[in-house]
Design an enzyme around this catalytic site. Structure first.
Site, PDB file in Angstrom:
ATOM      1  N   ASN A 177       0.834  -1.211   0.000  1.00  0.00           N
ATOM      2  CA  ASN A 177       0.000   0.000   0.000  1.00  0.00           C
ATOM      3  C   ASN A 177       0.874   1.268   0.000  1.00  0.00           C
ATOM      4  OD1 ASN A 177      -2.362   1.825   0.357  1.00  0.00           O
ATOM      5  ND2 ASN A 177      -3.406  -0.129   0.668  1.00  0.00           N
ATOM      6  N   ARG A 178       0.293   2.384   0.398  1.00  0.00           N
ATOM      7  CA  ARG A 178       0.939   3.675   0.096  1.00  0.00           C
ATOM      8  C   ARG A 178       1.702   4.274   1.274  1.00  0.00           C
ATOM      9  NH1 ARG A 178      -3.512   2.954  -2.710  1.00  0.00           N
ATOM     10  NH2 ARG A 178      -3.453   3.401  -4.937  1.00  0.00           N
ATOM     11  N   HIS A 203       3.127  -0.013  -2.888  1.00  0.00           N
ATOM     12  CA  HIS A 203       3.490  -1.429  -2.969  1.00  0.00           C
ATOM     13  C   HIS A 203       4.999  -1.667  -3.115  1.00  0.00           C
ATOM     14  CE1 HIS A 203      -0.634  -2.397  -2.731  1.00  0.00           C
ATOM     15  NE2 HIS A 203      -0.960  -2.361  -3.996  1.00  0.00           N
ATOM     16  N   HIS A 256      -1.653  -9.967  -2.979  1.00  0.00           N
ATOM     17  CA  HIS A 256      -2.501  -9.091  -3.786  1.00  0.00           C
ATOM     18  C   HIS A 256      -3.367  -9.872  -4.790  1.00  0.00           C
ATOM     19  CE1 HIS A 256      -3.833  -5.517  -5.859  1.00  0.00           C
ATOM     20  NE2 HIS A 256      -3.052  -4.737  -5.136  1.00  0.00           N
ATOM     21  N   ASP A 300     -11.538   1.327  -2.372  1.00  0.00           N
ATOM     22  CA  ASP A 300     -10.078   1.139  -2.415  1.00  0.00           C
ATOM     23  C   ASP A 300      -9.567   1.638  -1.063  1.00  0.00           C
ATOM     24  OD1 ASP A 300      -7.460   0.768  -3.079  1.00  0.00           O
ATOM     25  OD2 ASP A 300      -7.500   1.988  -4.904  1.00  0.00           O
ATOM     26  N   GLU A 328      -6.733  -7.380   0.675  1.00  0.00           N
ATOM     27  CA  GLU A 328      -5.308  -7.401   0.996  1.00  0.00           C
ATOM     28  C   GLU A 328      -5.150  -7.204   2.500  1.00  0.00           C
ATOM     29  OE1 GLU A 328      -3.619  -4.298  -1.717  1.00  0.00           O
ATOM     30  OE2 GLU A 328      -5.558  -4.567  -2.670  1.00  0.00           O
TER      31      GLU A 328
END
Ligand code: GLA
Length: 366
Positions: A97-98, A123, A197, A269, A331
């Protein structure tokens, strides 16, 4: 392309002759060999894995009439994995993720990561663990077919400190469970967020969209995001919002609502803050085929991603095209941008304490 000859067959669990792992050549990446592992359980169901990105390639499970179909996104050949950048079935690290603006600070030292998602890192960066050839070992004398993948990440690769050793063991049980056991160690303080993922479509990958799937996520809160999908730091109760999946709702029922977070996320998301109060954390049911996916994890969060960026440009196994919202991901993870959000659970990994974690994808029918 390399030949697909079966190069090894290993039986596991001496009294369970039908369970086995076969190994085939699949491709070459940077001079390293990529293999395809087919794991067959006693029920006769098969999953396929590759050591590129330690990925799940295929999951063949029956519907309520016993008809088997592959329910996850994957490619027929290695070329798809080399070109494709949508993380199909892959293990994502060092930080899934971010991370906002690709910056993190550990003990007053600032580290800069590559920016591969607008102003942020996504990621693990451009060459994260999903794009690495992992070492592989078919496990012997286990109760079920199992493969261990290991990646030795050099210090400062993609900007993350620490010589890190990441290990995932996939076990395919006779109850159609994929058990993913993770172990990660480091030689100096760093951050870690690891996930798988996989994209799922319980109709069968490439068979229409997932909007009719009924979903339940046992989460009383989620982490709202800004326009670049970085959490704001708020933990927002799901009560009264389209994010309340504590009772089953189809994915499509509320996805088009004019709700700030659905607009920002272009759909779902988002990271859900799991209650972690019961064994099963999420359940997805496909009324059409009767297939059920249960997700069980010890992680504090799960990212629900509804394939909002899929556009039909990816052709997968059997020539199936993966269109807009034709797959969903769950995820399991720590919360996005935790290194910059002190209120979120810590993602610090130290040499003193290995990271140990398990997530299970369990398939059944009803
Ligand atoms: C994650 C992200 C999404 C998207 C996909 C890959 O789920 O949260 O925004 O980047 O990966 O396409």
């Amino acid at each position: 392309m390399l030949g697909m000859a079966v190069i090894a067959i290993s039986s596991c669990g001496s009294n369970k002759k039908k369970e086995m792992v076969t190994t085939q050549e699949f491709g070459l990446s940077g001079g390293k060999e990529v293999f395809l592992y087919s794991l067959t359980n006693k029920a006769g169901n098969e999953i396929k894995l590759i050591n590129y990105g330690a990925a799940i390639v295929q999951i063949d499970v029956p519907d309520r009439n016993g008809v088997k179909e592959n329910v996850t996104f994957g490619y027929d050949s290695f070329g798809g994995y080399e070109k494709g950048d949508l993380y199909f079935g892959k293990v994502v690290g060092q930080y899934a993720n971010r991370i906002a603006k690709g910056k993190l600070t550990i003990d007053s030292v600032e580290y800069s990561l590559s920016l591969n998602n607008g102003p942020n890192t996504l990621h693990g960066g451009n060459t994260g663990w999903h794009s690495r050839v992992w070492d592989a070992q078919v496990l012997k004398n286990t109760d079920f077919p199992a493969v261990r993948f290991t990646y030795n990440k050099p210090d400062m690769e993609e900007g993350y400190p620490g010589n890190v050793v990441a290990e995932v063991v996939y076990t395919w049980t006779d109850d159609n469970e994929i058990i993913m056991d993770y172990k990660v160690t480091t030689d100096r303080k760093t951050v870690l967020n690891i996930t798988n993922h996989a994209y799922f479509n319980l109709h069968g990958a490439g068979n229409g969209d997932i909007l009719d799937h009924e979903m339940m996520i046992k989460a009383s809160a989620f982490t709202p995001v800004d326009s670049t999908l970085i959490p704001t730091g708020e933990l927002r109760p799901v009560e009264g919002t389209p994010f309340d999946f504590r009772t089953p709702h189809t994915i499509g029922e509320r996805i088009g609502e004019e709700y700030d977070q659905l607009i920002l996320g272009l759909g779902y998301d988002h990271n859900f803050v799991l209650d972690n109060a019961e064994e099963v954390d999420a359940v997805v049911y496909d009324p059409l085929t009767g297939r059920v996916l249960e997700v069980i994890t010890d992680q504090p969060g799960v990212q629900l991603y509804t394939g909002n960026f899929l556009d039909g440009s990816q052709t997968g196994i059997g020539g199936k095209v993966y269109n807009y919202r034709s797959g969903f991901c769950l995820e399991t993870q720590h919360f996005p941008d935790s290194p910059n959000k002190p209120v979120f659970p810590s993602v610090i990994l130290t040499p003193e304490e290995p990271f140990l974690s398990s997530t299970i994808y369990r398939f059944s029918v009803k």
